[in-house]
Design an enzyme around this catalytic site. Structure first.
Site, PDB file in Angstrom:
ATOM      1  N   ARG A   7      18.238  -6.543 -67.186  1.00 28.50           N
ATOM      2  CA  ARG A   7      17.972  -7.600 -68.167  1.00 28.50           C
ATOM      3  C   ARG A   7      16.831  -8.517 -67.703  1.00 28.50           C
ATOM      4  NH1 ARG A   7      21.627  -9.621 -71.724  1.00 28.50           N
ATOM      5  NH2 ARG A   7      21.266 -11.758 -71.101  1.00 28.50           N
ATOM      6  N   ARG A  59      35.157 -11.675 -68.320  1.00 26.65           N
ATOM      7  CA  ARG A  59      34.979 -12.865 -67.504  1.00 26.65           C
ATOM      8  C   ARG A  59      35.060 -14.065 -68.436  1.00 26.65           C
ATOM      9  NH1 ARG A  59      35.827 -12.322 -62.418  1.00 26.65           N
ATOM     10  NH2 ARG A  59      34.312 -13.903 -61.760  1.00 26.65           N
ATOM     11  N   ARG A 100      26.018 -22.175 -61.971  1.00 27.67           N
ATOM     12  CA  ARG A 100      24.858 -22.958 -62.396  1.00 27.67           C
ATOM     13  C   ARG A 100      25.305 -24.301 -62.952  1.00 27.67           C
ATOM     14  NH1 ARG A 100      22.916 -19.529 -67.784  1.00 27.67           N
ATOM     15  NH2 ARG A 100      24.900 -19.620 -68.868  1.00 27.67           N
ATOM     16  N   GLU A 153      29.284 -24.644 -64.127  1.00 24.54           N
ATOM     17  CA  GLU A 153      29.858 -23.448 -64.737  1.00 24.54           C
ATOM     18  C   GLU A 153      30.509 -22.574 -63.670  1.00 24.54           C
ATOM     19  OE1 GLU A 153      26.948 -22.400 -67.812  1.00 24.54           O
ATOM     20  OE2 GLU A 153      27.625 -20.332 -67.564  1.00 24.54           O
ATOM     21  N   ASP A 162      23.168 -10.224 -76.954  1.00 21.80           N
ATOM     22  CA  ASP A 162      22.402 -11.452 -77.179  1.00 21.80           C
ATOM     23  C   ASP A 162      22.501 -11.804 -78.660  1.00 21.80           C
ATOM     24  OD1 ASP A 162      21.619 -11.825 -74.570  1.00 21.80           O
ATOM     25  OD2 ASP A 162      19.790 -10.647 -74.781  1.00 21.80           O
TER      26      ASP A 162
HETATM   27  N1  UDP Z   1      21.574 -13.027 -61.758  1.00 25.43           N
HETATM   28  C1  UDP Z   1      21.592 -13.372 -60.433  1.00 25.43           C
HETATM   29  N2  UDP Z   1      21.048 -14.567 -60.050  1.00 25.43           N
HETATM   30  C2  UDP Z   1      20.524 -15.434 -60.935  1.00 25.43           C
HETATM   31  C3  UDP Z   1      20.516 -15.076 -62.302  1.00 25.43           C
HETATM   32  C4  UDP Z   1      21.042 -13.873 -62.683  1.00 25.43           C
HETATM   33  O1  UDP Z   1      22.097 -12.630 -59.608  1.00 25.43           O
HETATM   34  O2  UDP Z   1      20.080 -16.516 -60.509  1.00 25.43           O
HETATM   35  C5  UDP Z   1      22.172 -11.730 -62.137  1.00 25.43           C
HETATM   36  C6  UDP Z   1      23.636 -11.865 -62.549  1.00 25.43           C
HETATM   37  O3  UDP Z   1      24.334 -10.721 -62.113  1.00 25.43           O
HETATM   38  C7  UDP Z   1      23.557 -11.906 -64.054  1.00 25.43           C
HETATM   39  C8  UDP Z   1      22.408 -10.946 -64.317  1.00 25.43           C
HETATM   40  O4  UDP Z   1      21.494 -11.175 -63.232  1.00 25.43           O
HETATM   41  O5  UDP Z   1      24.757 -11.487 -64.653  1.00 25.43           O
HETATM   42  C9  UDP Z   1      21.734 -11.133 -65.647  1.00 25.43           C
HETATM   43  O6  UDP Z   1      21.222 -12.441 -65.717  1.00 25.43           O
HETATM   44  P1  UDP Z   1      21.140 -13.236 -67.085  1.00 25.43           P
HETATM   45  O7  UDP Z   1      20.398 -14.483 -66.863  1.00 25.43           O
HETATM   46  O8  UDP Z   1      20.699 -12.295 -68.135  1.00 25.43           O
HETATM   47  O9  UDP Z   1      22.658 -13.624 -67.244  1.00 25.43           O
HETATM   48  P2  UDP Z   1      23.516 -13.999 -68.501  1.00 25.43           P
HETATM   49  O10 UDP Z   1      22.605 -14.233 -69.675  1.00 25.43           O
HETATM   50  O11 UDP Z   1      24.348 -12.788 -68.614  1.00 25.43           O
HETATM   51  O12 UDP Z   1      24.273 -15.210 -68.061  1.00 25.43           O
END
Ligand code: UDP
Length: 383
Positions: free
Chosen positions: A171, A246, A276, A299, A349
């Site tokens: 992603r 989750r 975060r 979070e 999304d």
């Molecule tokens: N991820 C990470 N560190 C970060 C941000 C994202 O390891 O600082 C990893 C984490 O496993 C996450 C994935 O990358 O589920 C996809 O990130 P995204 O920002 O797309 O997360 P979401 O939108 O699912 O919260």
């Protein structure tokens, strides 16, 4: 005809509007007190700030039809998601870009040099990554993986990255310039008055009756067809087990002034329990100056129990087997279609959710115009 739409999120709203536009009666039910599903927004009574109640939502898409569609129902203000990350007591920028690479390794490389440098770190022995970890080692090498991804991912998913699918990391982009836009889509924005108003406007058409605070299970009405956007395992009373999700816990922090100076700060270290902190007035920069106070949410991610709100479908091997069985059970049903994030147990999304609902709407319209009304149980393959 008489239709029921279960769930007042994006999928349900788009479908309900289509049905009503075609001149049919729609009962929409949602057990929450508001429409909008997980992208619900509301003004926080204490600070006046527009809050994304179930976590931040930033709309981004490359789909012209979806972008035109949402803009009919709200004013989308330009917004660029720029994420900061705390790693080992230092602030960095995400997604990994030239600034991240140079700051992290204490260098001043240009794009070509950085590309070669990262290539020298990457594990080229991995041809087809089978896990999140392999994907990360192949893409960025061990140092960046351990700093930015390993701890965060463990906290976010509660599962070792060696067990998670490579698709989760795919992603995210890796950039060799200073572009720190988290998304690569041409359209990005946040609605001026929040997502709930957008969903309300989609639903604002004759023919739709909304029952809030009402569960589908408690209804006894008869319908010609049900569009079910709730969780597929719940539809069957969890008869053969629960699909893993989750869930998130949000810890609210209100204070005078500003807290972190930006909307999203990721905490990548494993020993910090939250993933975060989001500061919500930064999601509406056009009105940020109006507020004396600020509101933030820490979070925390954990495995969802029976009464928790499902957020992220886990979709590991066991879940896929269970999902297959639920899909077979669903295909036996008459006069029901499953759609959306929960109905198909997929991480979606917002733009994909709307695209799929518009695609379903096209099929619904065609079917309503034909002599024999018939719809598929799934409009997309949930696998
Ligand atoms: N991820 C990470 N560190 C970060 C941000 C994202 O390891 O600082 C990893 C984490 O496993 C996450 C994935 O990358 O589920 C996809 O990130 P995204 O920002 O797309 O997360 P979401 O939108 O699912 O919260």
């Amino acid at each position: 005809m008489r239709f029921c739409v279960v769930g007042a999120g994006l999928s349900g709203a788009v479908i309900a509007r289509t049905l009503a536009q075609c001149g049919h009666q729609v009962i929409m039910v949602d057990e929450r007190s508001h429409v909008g599903g997980n992208c619900h927004t509301e003004r926080d009574p204490e600070t006046g700030i527009m809050v994304h109640r179930y976590g931040p939502h930033i709309f981004h898409t490359a789909d012209e039809r979806v972008w035109q569609y949402v803009q009919r129902f709200g004013t989308f203000r330009p917004y660029t998601n720029r994420v900061k990350a705390v790693v080992g007591g230092h602030i960095h920028v995400l997604p990994v870009n030239l600034l991240t690479i140079n700051q992290f390794f204490g260098k001043t490389m240009g794009p070509q040099e950085a590309r070669e440098f990262i290539a020298s770190k990457a594990d080229h022995s991995i041809a087809q990554p089978r896990s999140f970890e392999e994907q990360a080692l192949k893409m960025i090498g061990p140092e960046l993986y351990r700093a930015f991804f390993r701890g965060y991912t463990l906290k976010q998913w509660g599962i070792d990255p060696t067990e998670l699918p490579a698709s989760i990391l795919k992603r995210l982009p890796l950039r060799f310039d200073y572009d720190d836009n988290y998304f690569s889509h041409p359209y990005q924005g946040i609605p001026e008055e929040g997502y709930t108003e957008v969903v309300q406007n989609i639903l604002n058409i004759d023919g739709i009756k909304i029952r809030r605070n009402c569960s589908f299970e408690s209804m006894s009405d008869a319908f010609d067809h049900v569009f079910y956007t709730g969780a597929i395992d719940r539809y069957f009373g969890f008869r053969i087990g629960r699909l893993a999700y989750r869930t998130l816990d949000f810890e609210r922090v209100v204070m005078d002034g500003d807290f972190q100076g930006t909307a999203v700060m990721n905490y990548c270290d494993e020993d910090i329990p939250y993933t975060r902190i989001t500061e919500h007035k930064y999601f509406s920069p056009w009105e940020r100056g109006n507020f004396a106070k600020t509101i933030c949410f820490r979070e925390y991610s954990r495995s969802a129990g029976g009464n928790d709100i499902p957020y992220y479908p886990v979709r590991l091997v066991n879940d896929r087997v269970l999902l297959d069985n639920y899909i077979s059970m669903a295909r036996e049903q008459k006069n029901v279609s499953f759609l959306g994030r929960l109905g198909t147990y997929r991480y979606l999304d917002m733009d994909v959710t709307i695209r799929e609902a518009l695609h379903a709407s096209d099929m619904i319209e065609r079917s309503l115009q034909s002599s024999s009304f018939s719809l598929p149980v799934f409009f997309v393959d949930p696998n």
